[in-house]
Design a protein around this motif. Structure first.
Motif, PDB file in Angstrom:
ATOM      1  N   LEU A 260       0.836  -1.208   0.000  1.00  0.00           N
ATOM      2  CA  LEU A 260       0.000   0.000   0.000  1.00  0.00           C
ATOM      3  C   LEU A 260       0.868   1.254   0.000  1.00  0.00           C
ATOM      4  CD1 LEU A 260      -2.653   1.583   0.307  1.00  0.00           C
ATOM      5  CD2 LEU A 260      -2.491   1.220   2.785  1.00  0.00           C
ATOM      6  N   VAL A 261       1.901   1.267   0.827  1.00  0.00           N
ATOM      7  CA  VAL A 261       2.809   2.418   0.897  1.00  0.00           C
ATOM      8  C   VAL A 261       3.425   2.709  -0.475  1.00  0.00           C
ATOM      9  CG1 VAL A 261       5.006   3.238   1.852  1.00  0.00           C
ATOM     10  CG2 VAL A 261       3.338   2.129   3.346  1.00  0.00           C
ATOM     11  N   GLN A 262       3.761   1.643  -1.214  1.00  0.00           N
ATOM     12  CA  GLN A 262       4.435   1.795  -2.509  1.00  0.00           C
ATOM     13  C   GLN A 262       3.468   1.918  -3.682  1.00  0.00           C
ATOM     14  OE1 GLN A 262       6.822  -1.845  -2.023  1.00  0.00           O
ATOM     15  NE2 GLN A 262       8.651  -0.574  -1.919  1.00  0.00           N
ATOM     16  N   SER A 263       2.188   1.771  -3.422  1.00  0.00           N
ATOM     17  CA  SER A 263       1.179   1.834  -4.491  1.00  0.00           C
ATOM     18  C   SER A 263       0.918   3.275  -4.919  1.00  0.00           C
ATOM     19  CB  SER A 263      -0.130   1.217  -3.997  1.00  0.00           C
ATOM     20  OG  SER A 263      -0.744   2.058  -3.024  1.00  0.00           O
ATOM     21  N   PRO A 264       0.276   3.478  -6.071  1.00  0.00           N
ATOM     22  CA  PRO A 264      -0.086   4.837  -6.491  1.00  0.00           C
ATOM     23  C   PRO A 264      -0.935   5.563  -5.441  1.00  0.00           C
ATOM     24  CG  PRO A 264      -0.318   3.330  -8.330  1.00  0.00           C
ATOM     25  CD  PRO A 264      -0.037   2.483  -7.125  1.00  0.00           C
ATOM     26  N   GLU A 265      -1.823   4.828  -4.780  1.00  0.00           N
ATOM     27  CA  GLU A 265      -2.663   5.429  -3.741  1.00  0.00           C
ATOM     28  C   GLU A 265      -1.804   5.885  -2.562  1.00  0.00           C
ATOM     29  OE1 GLU A 265      -6.527   4.239  -0.934  1.00  0.00           O
ATOM     30  OE2 GLU A 265      -5.527   2.722  -2.157  1.00  0.00           O
ATOM     31  N   GLY A 266      -0.864   5.035  -2.155  1.00  0.00           N
ATOM     32  CA  GLY A 266       0.028   5.396  -1.059  1.00  0.00           C
ATOM     33  C   GLY A 266       0.920   6.557  -1.429  1.00  0.00           C
ATOM     34  N   ARG A 267       1.445   6.527  -2.646  1.00  0.00           N
ATOM     35  CA  ARG A 267       2.312   7.599  -3.118  1.00  0.00           C
ATOM     36  C   ARG A 267       1.571   8.936  -3.138  1.00  0.00           C
ATOM     37  NH1 ARG A 267       6.459   6.650  -6.427  1.00  0.00           N
ATOM     38  NH2 ARG A 267       6.811   4.929  -5.000  1.00  0.00           N
ATOM     39  N   ARG A 268       0.303   8.892  -3.505  1.00  0.00           N
ATOM     40  CA  ARG A 268      -0.502  10.114  -3.535  1.00  0.00           C
ATOM     41  C   ARG A 268      -0.654  10.693  -2.124  1.00  0.00           C
ATOM     42  NH1 ARG A 268      -3.991   8.268  -6.499  1.00  0.00           N
ATOM     43  NH2 ARG A 268      -5.497   7.460  -4.987  1.00  0.00           N
ATOM     44  N   THR A 269      -0.926   9.850  -1.149  1.00  0.00           N
ATOM     45  CA  THR A 269      -1.050  10.302   0.240  1.00  0.00           C
ATOM     46  C   THR A 269       0.246  10.941   0.723  1.00  0.00           C
ATOM     47  OG1 THR A 269      -2.699   8.603   0.765  1.00  0.00           O
ATOM     48  CG2 THR A 269      -1.481   9.545   2.618  1.00  0.00           C
ATOM     49  N   LEU A 270       1.371  10.340   0.367  1.00  0.00           N
ATOM     50  CA  LEU A 270       2.675  10.830   0.812  1.00  0.00           C
ATOM     51  C   LEU A 270       3.066  12.141   0.120  1.00  0.00           C
ATOM     52  CD1 LEU A 270       4.318   7.322   0.900  1.00  0.00           C
ATOM     53  CD2 LEU A 270       4.219   8.864   2.869  1.00  0.00           C
ATOM     54  N   THR A 271       2.813  12.242  -1.168  1.00  0.00           N
ATOM     55  CA  THR A 271       3.171  13.478  -1.877  1.00  0.00           C
ATOM     56  C   THR A 271       2.272  14.639  -1.446  1.00  0.00           C
ATOM     57  OG1 THR A 271       1.809  12.754  -3.758  1.00  0.00           O
ATOM     58  CG2 THR A 271       4.171  12.339  -3.890  1.00  0.00           C
ATOM     59  N   GLU A 272       1.023  14.329  -1.113  1.00  0.00           N
ATOM     60  CA  GLU A 272       0.128  15.374  -0.602  1.00  0.00           C
ATOM     61  C   GLU A 272       0.620  15.908   0.741  1.00  0.00           C
ATOM     62  OE1 GLU A 272      -3.729  13.608  -0.513  1.00  0.00           O
ATOM     63  OE2 GLU A 272      -4.096  13.857  -2.666  1.00  0.00           O
ATOM     64  N   ALA A 273       1.351  15.069   1.479  1.00  0.00           N
ATOM     65  CA  ALA A 273       1.926  15.485   2.761  1.00  0.00           C
ATOM     66  C   ALA A 273       3.200  16.275   2.586  1.00  0.00           C
ATOM     67  CB  ALA A 273       2.175  14.255   3.632  1.00  0.00           C
ATOM     68  N   GLY A 274       3.716  16.329   1.358  1.00  0.00           N
ATOM     69  CA  GLY A 274       4.913  17.108   1.091  1.00  0.00           C
ATOM     70  C   GLY A 274       6.163  16.298   0.788  1.00  0.00           C
ATOM     71  N   PHE A 275       6.033  14.982   0.794  1.00  0.00           N
ATOM     72  CA  PHE A 275       7.186  14.133   0.473  1.00  0.00           C
ATOM     73  C   PHE A 275       7.493  14.182  -1.020  1.00  0.00           C
ATOM     74  CE2 PHE A 275       5.871  12.262   4.523  1.00  0.00           C
ATOM     75  CZ  PHE A 275       7.108  12.081   5.147  1.00  0.00           C
ATOM     76  N   LEU A 276       8.734  13.934  -1.360  1.00  0.00           N
ATOM     77  CA  LEU A 276       9.167  13.893  -2.754  1.00  0.00           C
ATOM     78  C   LEU A 276       9.175  12.449  -3.249  1.00  0.00           C
ATOM     79  CD1 LEU A 276      12.285  16.252  -2.392  1.00  0.00           C
ATOM     80  CD2 LEU A 276       9.951  16.900  -3.074  1.00  0.00           C
ATOM     81  N   LYS A 277       8.938  12.279  -4.535  1.00  0.00           N
ATOM     82  CA  LYS A 277       8.987  10.926  -5.096  1.00  0.00           C
ATOM     83  C   LYS A 277      10.443  10.463  -5.162  1.00  0.00           C
ATOM     84  CE  LYS A 277       4.880  11.496  -8.031  1.00  0.00           C
ATOM     85  NZ  LYS A 277       4.376  11.509  -9.424  1.00  0.00           N
ATOM     86  N   PRO A 278      10.663   9.144  -5.044  1.00  0.00           N
ATOM     87  CA  PRO A 278      12.044   8.642  -5.154  1.00  0.00           C
ATOM     88  C   PRO A 278      12.590   8.876  -6.559  1.00  0.00           C
ATOM     89  CG  PRO A 278      10.464   6.825  -5.085  1.00  0.00           C
ATOM     90  CD  PRO A 278       9.694   8.075  -4.782  1.00  0.00           C
ATOM     91  N   THR A 279      13.899   8.923  -6.676  1.00  0.00           N
ATOM     92  CA  THR A 279      14.516   9.229  -7.970  1.00  0.00           C
ATOM     93  C   THR A 279      14.391   8.087  -8.945  1.00  0.00           C
ATOM     94  OG1 THR A 279      16.644   8.523  -7.061  1.00  0.00           O
ATOM     95  CG2 THR A 279      16.145  10.871  -7.002  1.00  0.00           C
ATOM     96  N   SER A 280      14.183   6.866  -8.461  1.00  0.00           N
ATOM     97  CA  SER A 280      14.051   5.728  -9.375  1.00  0.00           C
ATOM     98  C   SER A 280      12.897   4.841  -8.956  1.00  0.00           C
ATOM     99  CB  SER A 280      15.362   4.934  -9.395  1.00  0.00           C
ATOM    100  OG  SER A 280      15.673   4.464  -8.103  1.00  0.00           O
TER     101      SER A 280
END
Length: 280
Positions: A260-280
């Motif tokens: 879940l953390v690594q899924s598109p849904e999880g990534r959306r929650t994290l980026t909305e919090a201000g986190f940056l996407k990993p470089t790879s």
């Protein structure tokens, strides 16, 4: 033809008809049996392909800066998998890593730096290779309205300004020191805190004028603080790795939480919090 011969012929025809009927019934029975076996096989295949139902508690040790976003993901996970519960232990990554290597029962570890994750992998306590799921960048948190007019990292060295940093053993403190070294600046804080939330709280309570924390923490604090970006932070971005732990009490549910953390849904929650996407 005699009467006896006619009776014999009729009897023979009757037996032939009966035999043909019995053969037909046997054929139908065989087809029905075959269809039933096929249906049973299909049902078995369908049952085997269905994922097992998840249940029980998933214990996640995570860096303090993940508190808001991981709490939200935990609620999403419990809703998607009724019967599960996600419990968290948030804190400084180095402290959490020491707890894990000391035998604390946990399923998942999400650290704020590869260095602190290496404490766990170095002891052989990770069941999977750590994967970077987000990155985080530093920002200066000041009092609301920025009364001391802090506009740069250099401004934190002003005489009389009360500044708080994370301890250097903590990822946010190591990153802050890296940025200061790159700028050739020396800063003596009023205190070193054991995790980023503690550093931020000092500013929220007006016990400090400024703190070097993560962008995500400034965003989560809302109007309790004001954020000031500084260019040197680009040279001190932290990768956040996540891993399943070797002695995970609930490894099946733990793997699903990591997914879940690594899924598109999880990534959306994290980026909305201000986190940056990993470089790879």
């Amino acid at each position: 033809m005699t009467r006896s011969a006619r009776r014999t012929r009729r009897t023979t025809r009757t037996l032939q008809v009966a035999g043909a009927g019995a053969a037909a019934l046997l054929a139908l029975s065989a087809c029905s049996s075959s269809d039933g076996a096929s249906g049973s096989s299909d049902t078995t295949k369908s049952s085997a392909s269905s994922p097992p139902k998840l249940s029980g508690t998933v214990t996640v040790f995570a860096a303090a800066s993940l508190k808001e976003s991981f709490t939200a993901l935990g609620r999403q996970f419990e809703k998607a998998h009724p019967g599960t519960e996600v419990t968290f232990s948030f804190g400084g990554s180095d402290t959490l890593a020491a707890s894990i290597t000391g035998g604390a029962p946990a399923d998942v570890f999400a650290a704020a730096s590869p260095k602190t994750m290496a404490i766990v992998t170095g002891k052989g306590d990770a069941a999977t290779t750590p994967a970077t799921f987000v990155r985080n960048q530093l920002e200066i948190a000041t009092l609301p309205g920025n009364p001391h007019k802090v506009a740069s990292l250099k401004d934190l060295t002003k005489s009389g300004l009360k500044v708080v940093l994370c301890d250097r053993t903590v990822p946010c403190g190591a990153a802050a020191q890296k940025a200061l070294d790159a700028s050739k600046l020396k800063l003596t804080p009023v205190s070193y805190e054991q995790d980023v939330k503690s550093a931020l709280t000092k500013v929220e309570l007006k016990e400090a004028d400024a703190a070097v924390v993560y962008k995500t923490d400034v965003k989560a604090a809302g109007d309790k603080v004001e954020g000031v970006e500084f260019p040197e932070s680009a040279d001190a971005v932290n990768d956040y790795p996540i891993a399943l732990l070797k002695d995970a009490p609930n490894s099946a549910a733990a793997k699903a939480f990591i997914e879940l953390v690594q899924s598109p849904e999880g990534r959306r929650t994290l980026t909305e919090a201000g986190f940056l996407k990993p470089t790879s």
